[in-house]
Design a protein around this motif. Structure first.
Motif, PDB file in Angstrom:
ATOM      1  N   ASN A 178      13.730 -21.217  23.155  1.00  9.34           N
ATOM      2  CA  ASN A 178      13.346 -19.948  24.277  1.00  9.34           C
ATOM      3  C   ASN A 178      13.566 -20.578  25.403  1.00  9.34           C
ATOM      4  N   SER A 179      14.933 -20.886  26.336  1.00  9.79           N
ATOM      5  CA  SER A 179      15.384 -21.283  26.970  1.00  9.79           C
ATOM      6  C   SER A 179      16.455 -20.444  28.257  1.00  9.79           C
ATOM      7  N   GLU A 180      16.922 -20.490  29.119  1.00 11.52           N
ATOM      8  CA  GLU A 180      17.665 -19.653  29.669  1.00 11.52           C
ATOM      9  C   GLU A 180      18.179 -20.567  30.304  1.00 11.52           C
ATOM     10  N   PRO A 181      19.497 -20.012  30.727  1.00 14.05           N
ATOM     11  CA  PRO A 181      20.297 -19.789  29.246  1.00 14.05           C
ATOM     12  C   PRO A 181      20.643 -20.089  28.110  1.00 14.05           C
ATOM     13  N   ASN A 182      20.069 -19.424  27.038  1.00  9.59           N
ATOM     14  CA  ASN A 182      20.681 -20.321  25.473  1.00  9.59           C
ATOM     15  C   ASN A 182      21.427 -19.087  24.645  1.00  9.59           C
ATOM     16  N   LEU A 183      22.724 -19.195  24.395  1.00  9.49           N
ATOM     17  CA  LEU A 183      23.821 -19.198  23.633  1.00  9.49           C
ATOM     18  C   LEU A 183      23.560 -18.687  22.173  1.00  9.49           C
ATOM     19  N   ALA A 184      22.815 -19.521  21.228  1.00  8.70           N
ATOM     20  CA  ALA A 184      22.257 -19.878  20.822  1.00  8.70           C
ATOM     21  C   ALA A 184      22.558 -20.379  19.722  1.00  8.70           C
ATOM     22  N   TYR A 185      24.143 -21.121  20.068  1.00  6.24           N
ATOM     23  CA  TYR A 185      25.012 -21.873  19.317  1.00  6.24           C
ATOM     24  C   TYR A 185      24.856 -23.202  20.005  1.00  6.24           C
ATOM     25  N   ARG A 186      25.347 -23.883  18.735  1.00  3.96           N
ATOM     26  CA  ARG A 186      24.907 -26.113  19.358  1.00  3.96           C
ATOM     27  C   ARG A 186      25.864 -26.322  18.225  1.00  3.96           C
ATOM     28  N   PRO A 187      27.028 -27.559  18.638  1.00  4.49           N
ATOM     29  CA  PRO A 187      27.852 -28.073  17.810  1.00  4.49           C
ATOM     30  C   PRO A 187      26.662 -28.491  16.700  1.00  4.49           C
ATOM     31  N   ARG A 188      26.778 -28.419  15.176  1.00  2.00           N
ATOM     32  CA  ARG A 188      26.640 -29.618  14.231  1.00  2.00           C
ATOM     33  C   ARG A 188      27.224 -30.515  14.115  1.00  2.00           C
ATOM     34  N   TYR A 189      26.709 -31.876  13.604  1.00  2.38           N
ATOM     35  CA  TYR A 189      26.215 -33.028  13.180  1.00  2.38           C
ATOM     36  C   TYR A 189      27.424 -33.051  13.161  1.00  2.38           C
ATOM     37  N   LYS A 190      28.163 -34.336  13.281  1.00  3.79           N
ATOM     38  CA  LYS A 190      29.314 -34.979  14.010  1.00  3.79           C
ATOM     39  C   LYS A 190      31.289 -33.206  14.448  1.00  3.79           C
ATOM     40  N   GLU A 191      30.739 -32.595  14.475  1.00  5.77           N
ATOM     41  CA  GLU A 191      31.429 -31.578  15.091  1.00  5.77           C
ATOM     42  C   GLU A 191      31.282 -31.591  16.489  1.00  5.77           C
ATOM     43  N   GLY A 192      30.893 -32.168  17.484  1.00  2.00           N
ATOM     44  CA  GLY A 192      31.017 -32.252  18.968  1.00  2.00           C
ATOM     45  C   GLY A 192      31.946 -32.716  19.300  1.00  2.00           C
ATOM     46  N   TYR A 193      32.980 -33.228  18.844  1.00  2.00           N
ATOM     47  CA  TYR A 193      33.998 -34.215  19.464  1.00  2.00           C
ATOM     48  C   TYR A 193      35.052 -33.553  20.165  1.00  2.00           C
ATOM     49  N   PHE A 194      35.493 -32.656  19.743  1.00  2.00           N
ATOM     50  CA  PHE A 194      36.620 -32.521  20.231  1.00  2.00           C
ATOM     51  C   PHE A 194      36.991 -30.763  20.810  1.00  2.00           C
ATOM     52  N   PRO A 195      35.817 -29.875  19.843  1.00  2.14           N
ATOM     53  CA  PRO A 195      35.768 -28.588  19.925  1.00  2.14           C
ATOM     54  C   PRO A 195      35.924 -27.831  21.611  1.00  2.14           C
ATOM     55  N   ALA A 196      36.606 -26.648  21.787  1.00  2.00           N
ATOM     56  CA  ALA A 196      36.570 -26.490  23.032  1.00  2.00           C
ATOM     57  C   ALA A 196      35.399 -25.621  23.610  1.00  2.00           C
ATOM     58  N   ALA A 197      35.214 -26.149  24.941  1.00  3.79           N
ATOM     59  CA  ALA A 197      34.099 -25.794  25.664  1.00  3.79           C
ATOM     60  C   ALA A 197      33.824 -24.392  25.770  1.00  3.79           C
ATOM     61  N   HIS A 198      32.636 -23.890  26.592  1.00  6.49           N
ATOM     62  CA  HIS A 198      32.370 -22.436  26.351  1.00  6.49           C
ATOM     63  C   HIS A 198      33.312 -21.737  27.329  1.00  6.49           C
ATOM     64  N   GLY A 199      33.947 -20.726  26.949  1.00  3.52           N
ATOM     65  CA  GLY A 199      34.782 -21.056  28.638  1.00  3.52           C
ATOM     66  C   GLY A 199      36.578 -20.666  27.852  1.00  3.52           C
ATOM     67  N   GLN A 200      36.283 -21.382  26.514  1.00  2.00           N
ATOM     68  CA  GLN A 200      37.750 -22.574  26.549  1.00  2.00           C
ATOM     69  C   GLN A 200      38.607 -21.850  25.365  1.00  2.00           C
TER      70      GLN A 200
END
Length: 224
Positions: A178-200
């Protein structure tokens, strides 16, 4: 401060001590930071005022305590020398106090020979061995610039307990925070290497560290 490429050696030539000294005065630098690597592979450094940077220092070297460096010398044989390599000199783009950064070779002050545990010396020996085998005549060496960005690091060790805790706003465990801002989605384990960031788009709305990466790259300047 942008990196002045003028100190870099032109093709077929080598930067010399005087060109480094001229760079320091031309850009109004105040500190010279000497860098070398310990046996484990960690950057080490110490600094002097730019007024003490002389041509003789590039030949005679500057002393340091080798017993304070992991894997180097014992206390009774701690005196060591650094010989600055002019071809590595750059203006540090991060330091608030204008600083010249120079990579160095570690030298035995008695024999004046390259120190056997200096990783730069080890790399040169490996290159020479490769050439002697006839397998290849060129090899490329460089650091792997990998790091982590945390928002919180906590640890403690006392008479009755011990603990450590790391936290990042990008951690999947913070999806329900419960923080601001929080879009609720976070990269799961081992899925944060190359995905596009917010707004891309296309891609999920990942927390955006890309902007921080771009700012760092921009301050570092182009490669030599």
């Amino acid at each position: 401060m942008a990196i002045d490429q003028g100190v870099r050696a032109k093709k077929g030539t080598r930067a010399d001590a005087q060109s480094v000294i001229d760079l320091a005065h031309k850009q109004g630098l105040r500190i010279v930071d000497f860098k070398f690597v310990d046996l484990i592979g960690t950057w080490q450094h110490f600094s002097i005022p730019v007024s003490e940077l002389t041509a003789s220092l590039f030949k005679d070297g500057i002393g340091f305590d080798g017993s304070s460096i992991r894997g180097f010398q014992q206390i009774h044989e701690s005196d060591m020398l650094l010989i600055p390599d002019p071809s590595t000199a750059v203006v540090d783009p991060i330091c608030r106090v204008p600083t010249l950064s120079i990579g160095c070779d570690v030298i035995d002050p008695i024999t004046r020979q390259a120190y056997s545990r200096d990783p730069r010396h080890v790399a040169r020996k490996a290159e020479a061995y490769l050439l002697s085998t006839g397998i290849a005549d060129t090899s490329y060496w460089g650091p792997e610039c990998e790091f982590y960005i945390f928002n919180s690091l906590r640890f403690d060790q006392n008479q009755f307990s011990g603990m450590y805790e790391i936290d990042s706003v990008e951690g999947v465990w913070n999806s329900g925070r419960n923080s601001e801002p929080n879009l609720a989605y976070r990269p799961r384990y081992k899925e944060g290497y190359f995905p596009a960031a917010h707004g891309q788009a296309p891609g999920p709305p990942l927390p955006d560290r890309a902007q921080a990466d771009r700012e760092r790259c921009g301050r570092r300047g182009p490669p030599p």
